[in-house]
Scaffold this motif. Sequence first.
Motif, PDB file in Angstrom:
ATOM      1  N   PHE A 181      11.356  32.399  42.555  1.00 53.99           N
ATOM      2  CA  PHE A 181      10.085  32.341  43.257  1.00 53.99           C
ATOM      3  C   PHE A 181       9.851  33.589  44.077  1.00 53.99           C
ATOM      4  N   MET A 182       8.576  33.935  44.194  1.00 57.42           N
ATOM      5  CA  MET A 182       8.169  34.905  45.198  1.00 57.42           C
ATOM      6  C   MET A 182       8.004  34.108  46.493  1.00 57.42           C
ATOM      7  N   VAL A 183       8.466  34.626  47.608  1.00 56.67           N
ATOM      8  CA  VAL A 183       8.324  33.890  48.864  1.00 56.67           C
ATOM      9  C   VAL A 183       7.480  34.707  49.833  1.00 56.67           C
ATOM     10  N   ARG A 184       7.118  34.088  50.921  1.00 55.04           N
ATOM     11  CA  ARG A 184       6.229  34.744  51.876  1.00 55.04           C
ATOM     12  C   ARG A 184       6.832  34.696  53.269  1.00 55.04           C
ATOM     13  N   PRO A 185       6.424  35.616  54.143  1.00 59.90           N
ATOM     14  CA  PRO A 185       6.895  35.539  55.527  1.00 59.90           C
ATOM     15  C   PRO A 185       6.381  34.267  56.197  1.00 59.90           C
ATOM     16  N   LEU A 186       7.191  33.656  57.021  1.00 57.22           N
ATOM     17  CA  LEU A 186       6.833  32.411  57.698  1.00 57.22           C
ATOM     18  C   LEU A 186       5.798  32.701  58.787  1.00 57.22           C
ATOM     19  N   PRO A 187       4.714  31.948  58.789  1.00 56.79           N
ATOM     20  CA  PRO A 187       3.739  32.167  59.861  1.00 56.79           C
ATOM     21  C   PRO A 187       4.291  31.604  61.168  1.00 56.79           C
ATOM     22  N   THR A 188       3.827  32.144  62.254  1.00 55.01           N
ATOM     23  CA  THR A 188       4.389  31.709  63.527  1.00 55.01           C
ATOM     24  C   THR A 188       3.596  30.584  64.160  1.00 55.01           C
ATOM     25  N   HIS A 189       2.313  30.538  63.920  1.00 53.25           N
ATOM     26  CA  HIS A 189       1.481  29.538  64.599  1.00 53.25           C
ATOM     27  C   HIS A 189       0.532  28.873  63.613  1.00 53.25           C
ATOM     28  N   SER A 190       0.100  27.675  63.991  1.00 52.16           N
ATOM     29  CA  SER A 190      -0.940  27.032  63.198  1.00 52.16           C
ATOM     30  C   SER A 190      -1.830  26.191  64.095  1.00 52.16           C
ATOM     31  N   ALA A 191      -2.974  25.857  63.582  1.00 54.42           N
ATOM     32  CA  ALA A 191      -3.925  25.031  64.331  1.00 54.42           C
ATOM     33  C   ALA A 191      -4.737  24.228  63.338  1.00 54.42           C
ATOM     34  N   LEU A 192      -5.261  23.110  63.810  1.00 55.21           N
ATOM     35  CA  LEU A 192      -6.043  22.231  62.960  1.00 55.21           C
ATOM     36  C   LEU A 192      -7.334  21.897  63.704  1.00 55.21           C
ATOM     37  N   VAL A 193      -8.458  22.097  63.048  1.00 48.73           N
ATOM     38  CA  VAL A 193      -9.736  21.704  63.658  1.00 48.73           C
ATOM     39  C   VAL A 193     -10.233  20.472  62.922  1.00 48.73           C
ATOM     40  N   ILE A 194     -10.559  19.433  63.697  1.00 46.87           N
ATOM     41  CA  ILE A 194     -10.930  18.165  63.089  1.00 46.87           C
ATOM     42  C   ILE A 194     -12.343  17.794  63.483  1.00 46.87           C
ATOM     43  N   LEU A 274     -15.731  17.622  67.864  1.00 45.27           N
ATOM     44  CA  LEU A 274     -14.698  18.482  67.286  1.00 45.27           C
ATOM     45  C   LEU A 274     -13.426  18.413  68.112  1.00 45.27           C
ATOM     46  N   THR A 275     -12.288  18.379  67.438  1.00 46.48           N
ATOM     47  CA  THR A 275     -11.008  18.395  68.128  1.00 46.48           C
ATOM     48  C   THR A 275     -10.186  19.536  67.550  1.00 46.48           C
ATOM     49  N   THR A 276      -9.566  20.308  68.414  1.00 46.38           N
ATOM     50  CA  THR A 276      -8.645  21.325  67.923  1.00 46.38           C
ATOM     51  C   THR A 276      -7.233  20.909  68.289  1.00 46.38           C
ATOM     52  N   ILE A 277      -6.376  20.883  67.293  1.00 49.62           N
ATOM     53  CA  ILE A 277      -4.990  20.480  67.531  1.00 49.62           C
ATOM     54  C   ILE A 277      -4.109  21.704  67.359  1.00 49.62           C
ATOM     55  N   THR A 278      -3.283  21.947  68.358  1.00 55.58           N
ATOM     56  CA  THR A 278      -2.383  23.101  68.259  1.00 55.58           C
ATOM     57  C   THR A 278      -0.976  22.683  68.652  1.00 55.58           C
ATOM     58  N   ARG A 279      -0.105  23.668  68.693  1.00 57.17           N
ATOM     59  CA  ARG A 279       1.296  23.497  69.103  1.00 57.17           C
ATOM     60  C   ARG A 279       2.015  22.382  68.335  1.00 57.17           C
ATOM     61  N   ALA A 280       2.831  21.605  69.048  1.00 58.47           N
ATOM     62  CA  ALA A 280       3.747  20.675  68.393  1.00 58.47           C
ATOM     63  C   ALA A 280       3.021  19.659  67.516  1.00 58.47           C
ATOM     64  N   ARG A 281       1.899  19.144  68.010  1.00 59.12           N
ATOM     65  CA  ARG A 281       1.244  18.072  67.269  1.00 59.12           C
ATOM     66  C   ARG A 281       0.729  18.522  65.898  1.00 59.12           C
ATOM     67  N   VAL A 282       0.454  19.799  65.796  1.00 58.02           N
ATOM     68  CA  VAL A 282      -0.124  20.262  64.546  1.00 58.02           C
ATOM     69  C   VAL A 282       0.878  20.105  63.402  1.00 58.02           C
ATOM     70  N   ASP A 283       2.163  20.323  63.682  1.00 53.49           N
ATOM     71  CA  ASP A 283       3.153  20.225  62.608  1.00 53.49           C
ATOM     72  C   ASP A 283       3.217  18.824  62.042  1.00 53.49           C
ATOM     73  N   SER A 284       3.224  17.834  62.945  1.00 55.68           N
ATOM     74  CA  SER A 284       3.326  16.477  62.426  1.00 55.68           C
ATOM     75  C   SER A 284       2.065  16.106  61.660  1.00 55.68           C
ATOM     76  N   ALA A 285       0.933  16.544  62.154  1.00 58.97           N
ATOM     77  CA  ALA A 285      -0.307  16.242  61.449  1.00 58.97           C
ATOM     78  C   ALA A 285      -0.311  16.896  60.073  1.00 58.97           C
ATOM     79  N   TRP A 286       0.126  18.117  60.066  1.00 58.17           N
ATOM     80  CA  TRP A 286       0.137  18.903  58.829  1.00 58.17           C
ATOM     81  C   TRP A 286       1.086  18.252  57.803  1.00 58.17           C
ATOM     82  N   ASN A 287       2.273  17.888  58.270  1.00 55.72           N
ATOM     83  CA  ASN A 287       3.244  17.234  57.393  1.00 55.72           C
ATOM     84  C   ASN A 287       2.685  15.948  56.834  1.00 55.72           C
TER      85      ASN A 287
END
Lengths: 415, 474, 461
Positions: A181-194, A274-287
């Motif tokens: 596989f080709m792989v990519r650099p890991l992003p450091t942050h994420s956010a979710l807008v709902i 609109l809700t913006t989710i960031t930091r720790a909660r975003v990972d669980s939502a994303w998963n």
Amino acid sequence: MTANTASELPLEQTVSPTDELTVAALIGEAHKSGTPVYPIGGGTSLDYGPQPARPGIRLSMNQMNRVLDHPADDLTITVEAGMTLAQLNRHLATKRQWLPIDAPESVRATVGGIVATNACGPRRYSHGTIGDYLLGIRAIDGCGEAYAGGGRVVKNAAGYNLPRLMVGSLGTLGVITQATFMVRPLPTHSALVICDLPSFQQAECLLAALGQSRTTPMIVELLAGPALPFCPLPALPDTAASRLAVGFEGSAADVQGMANVLCDEWQALGADGLTTITRARVDSAWNWLSESPAMLQINVLPSRLVGVMEQVAWLMAASPLQAHAGNGVLRIYRPSPPAPLPSTDEGSFANLVQNTLRPIVTAAGGHLTVLATPTGVELSPAEIWGPPRPGAALMRSIQQRFDPAGILNPGRYTL
Amino acid sequence: MNRRKWWDSLHSAHPTDNFMNFSSQDNTNESGEDNLAAGIAYDQLLRCVHCGLCTSSCPTYLETGDENNGPRGRIQLIRLVADGRTDLTDRMRHHLELCLDCRACETACPSGVQYGRLIEPFRQAIEAKDTRLEKRWDIFRRGILLNLFPYADRLRYVLRPMRMLQRLGIVSAIERLGLLKLLPGRLGRLAQMLPSPTRPGPRLPKFLPAVGRKRARVAFFVGCVADAMFRPVHWATVRVLQQNGCDVFVPRGQGCCGAIHLHNGDPLGARRLADANLVAFELDRYDAILVNHGGCGAMLKEYGHHWHDGLQPHRARFADKVKDVHEFLDNLGVVPFSGRIEVSATYHDSCHLTHAQRVASAPRRLLAKIPGLDLRELPEAGICCGAGGTYNLTEPEMSDQLSRRKLDNILSTGAQVVLTANAGCLLQIQREVRQAGLGLQVMHPMELMDLSYRGEKLELKAGSEKGKMKMNVS
Amino acid sequence: MSNTELIRKLRAALKPENVLSVPSELVVYDCDAFTVERHIPLAVVFPRSAVQVAEVVRACSDHGCPVVARGAGTGLAGGCTPPPNGVVIVLTRMNKILDIRLRDAMALVEPGVLNLQLTNALSGTGYHFAPDPSSQGTATIGGNVATNAGGPHTLKYGVTVNHVAGLEVVLGDGSILQFGPVEDPAALDLARVVCGSEGTLAIVTKIWAKLTKNPQACRTIRATFASIDDASQAVSQIIAAGIVPAALELMDRGILDAVEAAFALGVPPEAAAVLIIELDGPEAGLDSLLEQVIALCRNWNPGEVLQAKTPAERELLWKCRKMAVGAVGRLSPGYMIQDGVVPRTRLPHIFRRILEIAAKHRVRIVNVAHAGDGNVHPILLLDERDRDLTARAKAASREVLEECITCGGSITAEHGVGIEKIELMEKLFAPADLRAMHRVRQAFDPASQLNPGKKYKTICQ
């Protein structure tokens, strides 16, 4: 969530080889004796496709789970097929890298299995599917001979694209033993807008507007119906018909900046709540958005998605719906909380699929696939995938050349 | 080898080099000195590495999609003849004649192949050796192309009755009825090309003084067709030059640049005209010799390498002094325009200005400075409009295809005015616009600049009902 | 059936003006941009629809003569050199953009549409077609699909296969099939297998091209280095740092000479190599990323680092890079361009070896490279009339590619195998791998009707 367990397959013996030579020898023998071989990775898709009719060998790839080569500075990795996606990403994370694709149940799902089923998730909107990262492959054909396709470099035009041929072939062209596989650099942050929307029409309006957005979303998900279990997000209010979730990845500045821009753009279009989710909660939502296995999948062009989804939401009110809306992929889950599936005149699941859902999807120019046949139900290939495709003869001809004796996962795919 | 044998050799065995020894039906069997390619620069042939990056710049390739009608294919055809591997066949001749000589491929070529120096001498050699009767007795070519067009006075004389008819509205009536098409062949096309009647204005005087601070002494080249048909453009040009502090001299005794002769297989006739110009312009008196039409400018700038005789160094020195008027003003720094011109316009690159002279950005930069002007970039701006010197008369079908393509592109911009700096393009696009009944104004950039300096408004024409529909649709 | 009969049949099917059969008109189709091997075709046809392509394929099939599809003929590996006794199907008259659907980020085009023509048609929409081979101004999208074309920006955006949603194709038996554009779990992903098959599996007659949103912002810099070694070390380090630029290109002194003559880029004469680096994405993080890249370059003593300040400056940089190969005519009357690819960590090594190989074979080699992808394009200068030099260039070429294989790379990244590299396929792949490929080919084209003699040698199968 799987309905069947491996033990329900008509398997006479189980083998768990640890190297490719053993796999080749085993298939070579099976070829001679005409014994079917059912390759199994994490066992997350055992209820996908018709149940095997012929008894055979359960070929578990779980023991082949090593990293073979990880030239980290080249951003590529070669692993054995039995490695799970979670294992792979854990290994890559030590070098701040990852394979940016999703597959349900990533703790169990193996890379070989993901290639064979072309499993995907929300990130396909920006990152694509496993085929976009698959540089090279090794597999054992139906005669027990190992072959390779592609290579270990990120760009390669030599030979046919055998790796792409393997994607979604459900093990009928060979048992995958290695993948690069080709792989990519890991992003450091994420956010979710709902954004919760009162109507599907409004969802379509916001989705269409994303095409001209100044942001670069990583995921574009549209949710409807009851929430899946363990939902980390607030429940969908009664007034809302659907919920749009748009995610961003990158540096902290990128992510926050784009989330703000998107909120502005949507507010300008009249969206509220609109809700913006960031930091720790975003990972669980994303998963949570990427990990659940679905029962049915619909593929249509993105522009047709919302129309189809609205009809399905009405027909299957008890089922959670999740769409990778930017890609035109709609995933339908088992009812939650568990409930009987909506009954039709004849009342059967097959009837729901064939006579209710499939006409809607076909009219929208798409495909309906049963990803997981419910326990106790038996479906024919036509019920699972729809009528044979115009290219079926060509595909069968390819398959027969790779597996002349018809022993690789027989009867479990359209070929 | 006859055709039958050729086929046999083609299919008898694996292709090999002797393949190429095919012969044509109209066998003329040349070799050595007699080779049609004797006059071309062989090093230019070698420079072509066959990459194909030129093809999409070629109007005839774009229209036909056939390598034979693209620069790479044509170079290969010329090379085959040059290497003595085949004789010229009718089909090959046709493909070479279909070339507009617009030189767009030169702009595209990263290897710097000077295609014009291949195709031009090669076509001259073809013309010179063409022994076919219809070519020898081509009254149109001899009478009109070579003996009428290049002489402004003769042309004006001949045009007088035509202008009379135009002024009386007879021509447009005839045109509306499609009767011009009834005139024999190229004459009919020629009549269709004539611009609408405007008062030509008096002949330019020998000298026009600079307005304000004197910045340069320039000589102005008037040419033939340009002077006969577009004298108002000349007047506009010299006024713009005066406004920019130029003393403008218009030497007597100058004439046609020679391009029509050169491109129609009469290099000696062309040389005669060139040498007349050499005498007329006293080089040391001027900072530059200015031209306002791309075709003439390209020819004047190439005086140095068309003929190799005792006068060659003089011609080269002459060529060095020649500047396109846009190029010159852009370098000089243009005096700010005064009047606003509130229209939308688009600029079409004349092939001989943009490809042969490589003057593309200067006119755009000048136009962009006109206050109020909404200048819109034209798609495929550098693709020939089909005029191609006298191409619209010699290859009418392809010429029409290209001018329609050009008009569609122009309409897609929604501009009210089309600007271009070459007589051929002006005629071609005007005809296309007139036939479609559009209200589009076709002008030379200098005319617009002149209007601005004079503080006058541009009056837009209304198109026919049919034409208006067409503009709205696009 | 005689050849004359076949031609009569083709003329009837396509109208005479769409068929060339006179020898002196066929000769310009004897090769593409790979000129070392040439064959004059039996006929050249210009179909205008898939149905016409199918008719041609069937007529040729009845006649037992092979066909090869051709776009603009800019291929560098001889992929559309006619097979002996072959008919060339030129797709340039199928050049319409049939539909642009921004809501689905997709365009439906015929194969003869030029790559840049599609991107131009999209101007103002905020989208573009991402594959950008250097020949994009003339190359057709059908040709891009056949070779799985790349380009500088494939580093971030991927090659053609990543931008094709579906295809309509004609098979060797004249049947017409459609794959995609909606993803179909019940079917093999044959559209993407046809991508890069160099016309040996099917003739593409329609393409559903995926469109990519234009990046919000970009930064383009040019950095010069005192040696090609330093420049390639910088590339390896940028990749290793986990930065994925939009493009990361290298040009050496030799090619710079040609580029300077053509476009006057203004690279100082003492620079031995130049990198063109482009970053794109959201405006917010771009400048800090640029600083990071420049800092990495600084480890390798760059001479000057200049940033393109205007779109015109950026355009000039890209023009120089993209026109570089074509400008080689200024250095030599002929050339062979190679297309090797190595892991990005091995870039400095492969450039060192290229210099050694050039010296050994007494061939001048100049270099351009999509360095970020590990894709090197050594250009070997030759004169076809000098047989000895041509032979030495071929030998050097082969040695370079063998070295790429030794490094764990491949013999072609984007030009395809064609006929040029066919000998090396057996070095790169095991017999079983080639057999696997041949199974696919036989399934698509059992009668070996489509572009035989390309991609890999079928004799041994």
